[in-house]
Design an enzyme around this catalytic site. Sequence first.
Site, PDB file in Angstrom:
ATOM      1  N   ASP A 105       0.862  -1.173   0.000  1.00 13.25           N
ATOM      2  CA  ASP A 105       0.000   0.000   0.000  1.00 13.25           C
ATOM      3  C   ASP A 105       0.909   1.237   0.000  1.00 13.25           C
ATOM      4  O   ASP A 105       2.085   1.152   0.355  1.00 13.25           O
ATOM      5  CB  ASP A 105      -0.886  -0.042   1.258  1.00 13.25           C
ATOM      6  CG  ASP A 105      -1.689   1.219   1.442  1.00 13.25           C
ATOM      7  OD1 ASP A 105      -2.439   1.588   0.527  1.00 13.25           O
ATOM      8  OD2 ASP A 105      -1.558   1.846   2.519  1.00 13.25           O
TER       9      ASP A 105
ATOM     10  N   ASP B 288      -0.070   5.141   0.942  1.00 12.63           N
ATOM     11  CA  ASP B 288      -0.253   6.149   1.987  1.00 12.63           C
ATOM     12  C   ASP B 288      -0.281   5.513   3.379  1.00 12.63           C
ATOM     13  O   ASP B 288      -1.169   4.727   3.684  1.00 12.63           O
ATOM     14  CB  ASP B 288      -1.548   6.930   1.746  1.00 12.63           C
ATOM     15  CG  ASP B 288      -1.541   7.626   0.397  1.00 12.63           C
ATOM     16  OD1 ASP B 288      -0.670   8.484   0.194  1.00 12.63           O
ATOM     17  OD2 ASP B 288      -2.386   7.295  -0.460  1.00 12.63           O
TER      18      ASP B 288
ATOM     19  N   ASN C  74      -5.650   2.561  -3.264  1.00 12.51           N
ATOM     20  CA  ASN C  74      -6.867   3.300  -3.614  1.00 12.51           C
ATOM     21  C   ASN C  74      -6.476   4.772  -3.737  1.00 12.51           C
ATOM     22  O   ASN C  74      -5.871   5.324  -2.822  1.00 12.51           O
ATOM     23  CB  ASN C  74      -7.919   3.193  -2.505  1.00 12.51           C
ATOM     24  CG  ASN C  74      -8.565   1.836  -2.400  1.00 12.51           C
ATOM     25  OD1 ASN C  74      -8.462   0.999  -3.278  1.00 12.51           O
ATOM     26  ND2 ASN C  74      -9.258   1.610  -1.286  1.00 12.51           N
TER      27      ASN C  74
ATOM     28  N   CYS D 187     -12.338  -2.887  -8.138  1.00 15.29           N
ATOM     29  CA  CYS D 187     -10.915  -2.780  -7.805  1.00 15.29           C
ATOM     30  C   CYS D 187     -10.664  -2.091  -6.463  1.00 15.29           C
ATOM     31  O   CYS D 187      -9.627  -2.320  -5.837  1.00 15.29           O
ATOM     32  CB  CYS D 187     -10.143  -2.063  -8.916  1.00 15.29           C
ATOM     33  SG  CYS D 187     -10.767  -0.453  -9.435  1.00 15.29           S
TER      34      CYS D 187
END
Length: 176
Positions: A11, A13, A53, A92
Amino acid sequence: MLVQWQAVFLDRDGTIGGTGHYIHPRDFVLYQGAQESIRRLKEAGLKVFAFTNQHRISRGEATEEEFELQFHTYGFDDSFICPHGSSEGCHCRKPSPGMLFTAAEKYGLDLSRCVVVGDVGDTDMLAAHAAGAKKVLVRTGWGEDSLNEYRDQWKEVEPDYIASDINEAVKWILED
Protein backbone atom coordinates in the site's frame (compact mmCIF):
# COMPACT_ATOMS: atom_id res chain seq x y z
CA MET A 1 7.48 -26.28 4.77
CA LEU A 2 9.26 -23.21 3.41
CA VAL A 3 6.97 -20.92 1.44
CA GLN A 4 8.65 -19.29 -1.52
CA TRP A 5 7.03 -15.90 -1.86
CA GLN A 6 6.31 -14.72 -5.39
CA ALA A 7 5.34 -11.10 -4.85
CA VAL A 8 4.74 -8.38 -2.29
CA PHE A 9 1.93 -5.84 -2.63
CA LEU A 10 2.63 -2.57 -0.84
CA ASP A 11 0.00 0.00 0.00
CA ARG A 12 1.19 3.60 -0.46
CA ASP A 13 -0.25 6.15 1.99
CA GLY A 14 0.78 5.33 5.55
CA THR A 15 2.65 2.17 4.56
CA ILE A 16 5.69 3.21 2.52
CA GLY A 17 5.46 6.90 3.39
CA GLY A 18 3.21 9.86 3.95
CA THR A 19 0.72 10.22 6.76
CA GLY A 20 -2.07 7.82 5.80
CA HIS A 21 -3.92 10.72 4.16
CA TYR A 22 -3.74 11.64 0.47
CA ILE A 23 -0.58 13.40 -0.62
CA HIS A 24 0.01 14.28 -4.28
CA PRO A 25 2.86 12.21 -5.80
CA ARG A 26 5.06 15.31 -6.22
CA ASP A 27 4.86 15.99 -2.46
CA PHE A 28 4.95 12.41 -1.17
CA VAL A 29 7.96 11.38 0.96
CA LEU A 30 9.00 7.79 1.65
CA TYR A 31 9.63 6.69 5.22
CA GLN A 32 13.25 6.31 6.26
CA GLY A 33 14.57 3.01 4.93
CA ALA A 34 11.55 2.31 2.70
CA GLN A 35 13.50 2.66 -0.56
CA GLU A 36 16.14 0.24 0.77
CA SER A 37 13.41 -2.20 1.83
CA ILE A 38 11.89 -2.16 -1.67
CA ARG A 39 15.36 -2.81 -3.10
CA ARG A 40 15.90 -5.74 -0.68
CA LEU A 41 12.65 -7.38 -1.79
CA LYS A 42 13.65 -7.09 -5.44
CA GLU A 43 17.16 -8.40 -4.77
CA ALA A 44 15.55 -11.43 -3.11
CA GLY A 45 13.84 -12.14 -6.44
CA LEU A 46 10.36 -10.98 -5.47
CA LYS A 47 8.05 -8.94 -7.63
CA VAL A 48 7.07 -5.71 -5.85
CA PHE A 49 3.74 -4.11 -6.69
CA ALA A 50 2.00 -0.95 -5.54
CA PHE A 51 -1.57 -1.59 -4.41
CA THR A 52 -3.48 1.59 -3.65
CA ASN A 53 -6.87 3.30 -3.61
CA GLN A 54 -6.51 6.82 -5.07
CA HIS A 55 -10.01 8.27 -5.50
CA ARG A 56 -8.52 11.75 -5.93
CA ILE A 57 -7.72 10.69 -9.51
CA SER A 58 -11.46 10.52 -10.27
CA ARG A 59 -11.79 14.02 -8.79
CA GLY A 60 -9.08 15.40 -11.11
CA GLU A 61 -6.60 16.18 -8.32
CA ALA A 62 -3.88 13.88 -9.76
CA THR A 63 -3.47 11.52 -12.68
CA GLU A 64 -2.92 7.80 -12.75
CA GLU A 65 0.24 8.49 -14.76
CA GLU A 66 1.66 10.64 -11.93
CA PHE A 67 1.22 7.73 -9.52
CA GLU A 68 2.61 5.20 -12.02
CA LEU A 69 5.71 7.35 -12.56
CA GLN A 70 6.19 7.69 -8.81
CA PHE A 71 6.02 3.91 -8.28
CA HIS A 72 8.34 3.29 -11.24
CA THR A 73 10.84 5.75 -9.73
CA TYR A 74 10.74 3.81 -6.44
CA GLY A 75 11.54 0.57 -8.30
CA PHE A 76 8.13 -1.13 -8.25
CA ASP A 77 7.59 -3.75 -10.95
CA ASP A 78 4.06 -2.53 -11.58
CA SER A 79 1.31 -0.53 -9.90
CA PHE A 80 -2.31 -1.41 -9.34
CA ILE A 81 -4.26 1.75 -8.67
CA CYS A 82 -7.99 2.13 -8.07
CA PRO A 83 -8.90 5.64 -9.23
CA HIS A 84 -12.57 5.33 -8.24
CA GLY A 85 -14.55 6.87 -5.42
CA SER A 86 -16.28 4.64 -2.87
CA SER A 87 -19.70 5.20 -4.46
CA GLU A 88 -18.64 4.22 -7.99
CA GLY A 89 -19.27 0.50 -7.53
CA CYS A 90 -16.01 -0.76 -9.04
CA HIS A 91 -14.41 -4.14 -8.33
CA CYS A 92 -10.91 -2.78 -7.81
CA ARG A 93 -11.36 -0.53 -4.75
CA LYS A 94 -10.05 -2.10 -1.55
CA PRO A 95 -11.40 -3.94 0.42
CA SER A 96 -12.39 -5.68 -2.81
CA PRO A 97 -9.56 -7.99 -3.94
CA GLY A 98 -9.95 -6.92 -7.58
CA MET A 99 -6.49 -5.34 -7.93
CA LEU A 100 -4.91 -8.49 -6.47
CA PHE A 101 -6.82 -10.73 -8.89
CA THR A 102 -5.82 -8.49 -11.82
CA ALA A 103 -2.14 -8.73 -10.81
CA ALA A 104 -2.39 -12.50 -10.33
CA GLU A 105 -3.81 -12.91 -13.82
CA LYS A 106 -1.28 -10.54 -15.41
CA TYR A 107 1.77 -12.11 -13.73
CA GLY A 108 0.65 -15.73 -13.21
CA LEU A 109 0.72 -15.42 -9.42
CA ASP A 110 -0.55 -17.81 -6.78
CA LEU A 111 -1.91 -15.26 -4.30
CA SER A 112 -1.40 -17.70 -1.41
CA ARG A 113 2.31 -17.20 -2.12
CA CYS A 114 2.03 -13.40 -2.02
CA VAL A 115 2.11 -10.90 0.85
CA VAL A 116 0.08 -7.73 1.24
CA VAL A 117 1.55 -5.00 3.45
CA GLY A 118 -0.72 -2.17 4.51
CA ASP A 119 -1.76 0.11 7.33
CA VAL A 120 -5.55 -0.18 7.13
CA GLY A 121 -7.32 -3.23 8.47
CA ASP A 122 -10.69 -2.67 6.84
CA THR A 123 -9.21 -2.19 3.36
CA ASP A 124 -5.71 -3.68 2.99
CA MET A 125 -6.16 -6.65 5.35
CA LEU A 126 -9.68 -7.47 4.14
CA ALA A 127 -8.56 -7.42 0.48
CA ALA A 128 -5.60 -9.68 1.27
CA HIS A 129 -7.83 -12.04 3.24
CA ALA A 130 -10.40 -12.24 0.41
CA ALA A 131 -7.62 -13.12 -2.04
CA GLY A 132 -5.93 -15.67 0.22
CA ALA A 133 -2.70 -13.67 0.54
CA LYS A 134 -0.57 -13.27 3.67
CA LYS A 135 -1.43 -10.13 5.63
CA VAL A 136 1.11 -7.80 7.26
CA LEU A 137 -0.24 -4.74 9.05
CA VAL A 138 2.17 -1.89 9.74
CA ARG A 139 1.63 0.41 12.73
CA THR A 140 2.48 3.54 10.69
CA GLY A 141 -0.20 5.66 9.00
CA TRP A 142 -3.59 4.32 10.15
CA GLY A 143 -2.07 1.13 11.59
CA GLU A 144 -2.44 1.93 15.28
CA ASP A 145 -6.02 3.11 14.79
CA SER A 146 -6.77 -0.02 12.73
CA LEU A 147 -5.57 -2.18 15.62
CA ASN A 148 -7.46 -0.22 18.25
CA GLU A 149 -10.23 2.28 17.48
CA TYR A 150 -11.33 0.62 14.19
CA ARG A 151 -10.58 -3.04 15.01
CA ASP A 152 -14.32 -3.84 15.11
CA GLN A 153 -14.54 -3.09 11.35
CA TRP A 154 -12.35 -6.09 10.49
CA LYS A 155 -12.61 -8.23 13.64
CA GLU A 156 -13.03 -11.53 11.74
CA VAL A 157 -9.57 -11.20 10.17
CA GLU A 158 -6.20 -11.54 11.90
CA PRO A 159 -2.99 -10.21 10.36
CA ASP A 160 -0.30 -12.84 9.89
CA TYR A 161 2.18 -10.34 11.28
CA ILE A 162 2.07 -6.86 12.82
CA ALA A 163 5.15 -4.77 12.04
CA SER A 164 6.24 -1.44 13.45
CA ASP A 165 6.91 -0.15 9.92
CA ILE A 166 7.68 -1.14 6.32
CA ASN A 167 11.27 -2.03 7.21
CA GLU A 168 10.26 -4.52 9.90
CA ALA A 169 7.59 -5.94 7.57
CA VAL A 170 10.19 -6.57 4.86
CA LYS A 171 12.55 -8.14 7.38
CA TRP A 172 9.75 -10.57 8.40
CA ILE A 173 8.93 -11.39 4.76
CA LEU A 174 12.55 -12.14 3.90
CA GLU A 175 13.15 -14.20 7.05
CA ASP A 176 9.83 -16.08 7.17
